[in-house]
Design an enzyme around this catalytic site. Structure first.
Site, mmCIF file in Angstrom:
data_model
loop_
_atom_site.group_PDB
_atom_site.id
_atom_site.type_symbol
_atom_site.label_atom_id
_atom_site.label_comp_id
_atom_site.label_asym_id
_atom_site.label_seq_id
_atom_site.Cartn_x
_atom_site.Cartn_y
_atom_site.Cartn_z
ATOM 1 N N MET A 31 -5.874 6.748 -2.848
ATOM 2 C CA MET A 31 -4.884 5.785 -2.905
ATOM 3 C C MET A 31 -4.376 5.605 -4.425
ATOM 4 O O MET A 31 -5.357 5.836 -5.189
ATOM 5 C CB MET A 31 -5.160 4.330 -2.339
ATOM 6 C CG MET A 31 -5.017 4.401 -0.783
ATOM 7 S SD MET A 31 -5.440 2.641 -0.179
ATOM 8 C CE MET A 31 -4.269 1.613 -0.353
ATOM 9 N N GLN A 88 -1.349 10.882 6.883
ATOM 10 C CA GLN A 88 -2.766 10.742 7.340
ATOM 11 C C GLN A 88 -2.607 10.000 8.749
ATOM 12 O O GLN A 88 -3.479 10.349 9.908
ATOM 13 C CB GLN A 88 -3.504 9.811 6.571
ATOM 14 C CG GLN A 88 -3.295 8.268 6.571
ATOM 15 C CD GLN A 88 -2.569 8.096 5.164
ATOM 16 O OE1 GLN A 88 -1.648 8.844 4.848
ATOM 17 N NE2 GLN A 88 -2.289 6.830 4.923
ATOM 18 N N LYS A 117 1.597 9.597 -4.726
ATOM 19 C CA LYS A 117 1.961 10.208 -3.702
ATOM 20 C C LYS A 117 3.561 9.818 -3.214
ATOM 21 O O LYS A 117 4.259 10.559 -3.119
ATOM 22 C CB LYS A 117 1.039 10.074 -2.348
ATOM 23 C CG LYS A 117 -0.419 10.548 -2.431
ATOM 24 C CD LYS A 117 -1.136 10.621 -1.301
ATOM 25 C CE LYS A 117 -1.398 9.024 -0.741
ATOM 26 N NZ LYS A 117 -2.206 8.244 -1.643
ATOM 27 N N ALA A 159 -2.331 7.216 -6.208
ATOM 28 C CA ALA A 159 -2.393 8.672 -6.931
ATOM 29 C C ALA A 159 -0.774 8.975 -7.422
ATOM 30 O O ALA A 159 -0.914 10.119 -8.108
ATOM 31 C CB ALA A 159 -3.215 9.534 -6.445
ATOM 32 N N GLU A 209 2.855 9.065 4.168
ATOM 33 C CA GLU A 209 1.498 8.331 5.223
ATOM 34 C C GLU A 209 1.024 9.256 6.303
ATOM 35 O O GLU A 209 0.901 9.017 7.392
ATOM 36 C CB GLU A 209 1.823 7.108 5.584
ATOM 37 C CG GLU A 209 2.385 5.997 4.573
ATOM 38 C CD GLU A 209 1.369 5.571 3.479
ATOM 39 O OE1 GLU A 209 0.243 5.989 3.892
ATOM 40 O OE2 GLU A 209 1.679 4.878 2.498
ATOM 41 N N GLU A 226 -6.202 -0.099 8.782
ATOM 42 C CA GLU A 226 -6.007 -1.401 8.220
ATOM 43 C C GLU A 226 -5.196 -1.429 7.208
ATOM 44 O O GLU A 226 -5.534 -0.831 5.919
ATOM 45 C CB GLU A 226 -7.198 -2.223 7.716
ATOM 46 C CG GLU A 226 -6.895 -3.762 7.600
ATOM 47 C CD GLU A 226 -8.045 -4.398 7.630
ATOM 48 O OE1 GLU A 226 -9.273 -4.211 8.296
ATOM 49 O OE2 GLU A 226 -8.307 -5.146 6.462
ATOM 50 N N HIS A 274 -19.379 6.423 -7.818
ATOM 51 C CA HIS A 274 -19.173 4.904 -7.474
ATOM 52 C C HIS A 274 -19.065 4.204 -6.271
ATOM 53 O O HIS A 274 -19.303 3.300 -6.011
ATOM 54 C CB HIS A 274 -18.236 4.474 -8.563
ATOM 55 C CG HIS A 274 -18.781 4.493 -10.097
ATOM 56 N ND1 HIS A 274 -18.408 5.107 -10.807
ATOM 57 C CD2 HIS A 274 -19.821 3.721 -10.608
ATOM 58 C CE1 HIS A 274 -18.827 5.101 -12.040
ATOM 59 N NE2 HIS A 274 -20.056 4.213 -11.698
ATOM 60 N N CYS A 329 -14.678 4.821 -14.150
ATOM 61 C CA CYS A 329 -15.610 5.375 -14.980
ATOM 62 C C CYS A 329 -14.769 6.707 -15.654
ATOM 63 O O CYS A 329 -15.474 7.531 -16.557
ATOM 64 C CB CYS A 329 -16.998 6.105 -14.366
ATOM 65 S SG CYS A 329 -16.511 7.262 -13.123
#
Ligand code: ADP
Ligand SMILES: Cc1cn([C@H]2C[C@H](O)[C@@H](COP(=O)(O)O)O2)c(=O)[nH]c1=O
Ligand code: ZN
Length: 192
Positions: free
Chosen positions: A11, A90, A15, A13, A88, A171, A185, A147
Site C-alpha cells: 500500500m 486484487q 499505484k 506506493a 484495486e 477490510e 519488520h 528502515c
C-alpha cells in the site's frame, strides 16, 4: 499487440497515482481510457479513483458478480476504448481476470491492472494470483519501509496500533489501519 499488465506493490506506493498519470497520458494524445475500480473500496467516495496526492478521476465500479468482458463490449458499442485501467485489481475474481484476458486477446485493447500482491497475512489475493499467472507484463511499484528497505508486506493494525495476524482478508482502510513494511519488520511486528 495489446497486452495485459499487472502493476503491483504494497500500500501507499503510488499505484492509483500511476494509474491516473497513465489515464492523463492517453487523454493528452486524444485517446480514451476507461477506468474501473472496486465498488467495495469506498474510501474516497464511490465512482472515482483517488490518489493520496489529491488527483482523482471518475471510474466505473466493478463488483464480484460483473462480467467485465460484457461490460466493456457494451461500452465499446457507444464509444472507442483505447485502454482499460483497473484500480484495486486484487479484488477481481479469477473469472474476471480471465474476462480481461479476453478483452486483450479478442478486442485487442490493452488492460493495465493496479493492485496489491498480498494481504496482511502474506497471502495472495484471488485477483493478484491470476494476474501473476496470466498477465503479459509484471511491474513492481516500490515503496519503502521505515528502515529504508523495500516494503513488500503490509501490516494491519488494531485500534492500539498492534499488528494483527488473523481476520477477514478484505477490510477497507488506509494509513489508519495499514502500514507497508519490509519482510523483516513484518515478522518482527507479528513476533515471529
Ligand atoms: N502531499 C503529498 N505530496 C507528495 N506525495 C504524497 C503526498 N501525500 C502522499 N504522497 C505519496 O503518494 C504515494 C501514495 O500514492 P497512492 O497512489 O495513493 O498509493 P497506492 O495507490 O499505491 O496506495 C506515497 O508514495 C506517498 O508518499
Ligand atoms: C493489506 C490489505 C489491504 N486491504 C484493503 C485496504 C485498502 O482499502 C485496499 C488497498 O488500498 P491501496 O492503498 O489502494 O493499495 O485494500 C484489505 O482489504 N486487506 C488487506 O489485507
Ligand atoms: Zn524494515
Amino acid at each position: 499487440m495489446a497486452q495485459m499488465y499487472f502493476y503491483y506493490s504494497a500500500m501507499n506506493a503510488g499505484k492509483s497515482t500511476t494509474l491516473l498519470q497513465s489515464s492523463f497520458n492517453y487523454r493528452e494524445r486524444g485517446m480514451t481510457p476507461i477506468i474501473f475500480t472496486a465498488a467495495i473500496d469506498d474510501r474516497y467516495g464511490k465512482g472515482k479513483v483517488s490518489s493520496r496526492i489529491g488527483l482523482q478521476e471518475e471510474a466505473e465500479l466493478f463488483n464480484s458478480a460483473d462480467d467485465l468482458y460484457a461490460r466493456l463490449l457494451d461500452i465499446q458499442h457507444g464509444q472507442k476504448i483505447d485502454c482499460v485501467l483497473i484500480d484495486e485489481c486484487q479484488f477481481l475474481t479469477k473469472e474476471q481476470v480471465y474476462q480481461l484476458t479476453e478483452v486483450v486477446d479478442k478486442l485487442h485493447i490493452p488492460v493495465l491492472c493496479y493492485g496489491l500482491r498480498s494481504d496482511f497475512r502474506g497471502e495472495l489475493f484471488e485477483g493478484s494470483r491470476y494476474l501473476l499467472a496470466w498477465a503479459d507484463k509484471l511491474v513492481e511499484l516500490k515503496t519503502i519501509c521505515h528502515c529504508g528497505r523495500k516494503a513488500n508486506m503490509v501490516i494491519r493494525q488494531d485500534e492500539t496500533g498492534r499488528a494483527i495476524a488473523d481476520g477477514d482478508q478484505v477490510e477497507i482502510g488506509g494509513n489508519d489501519r495499514y502500514v507497508s513494511v519490509c519482510r523483516k519488520h513484518y515478522k518482527e511486528a507479528l513476533g515471529r
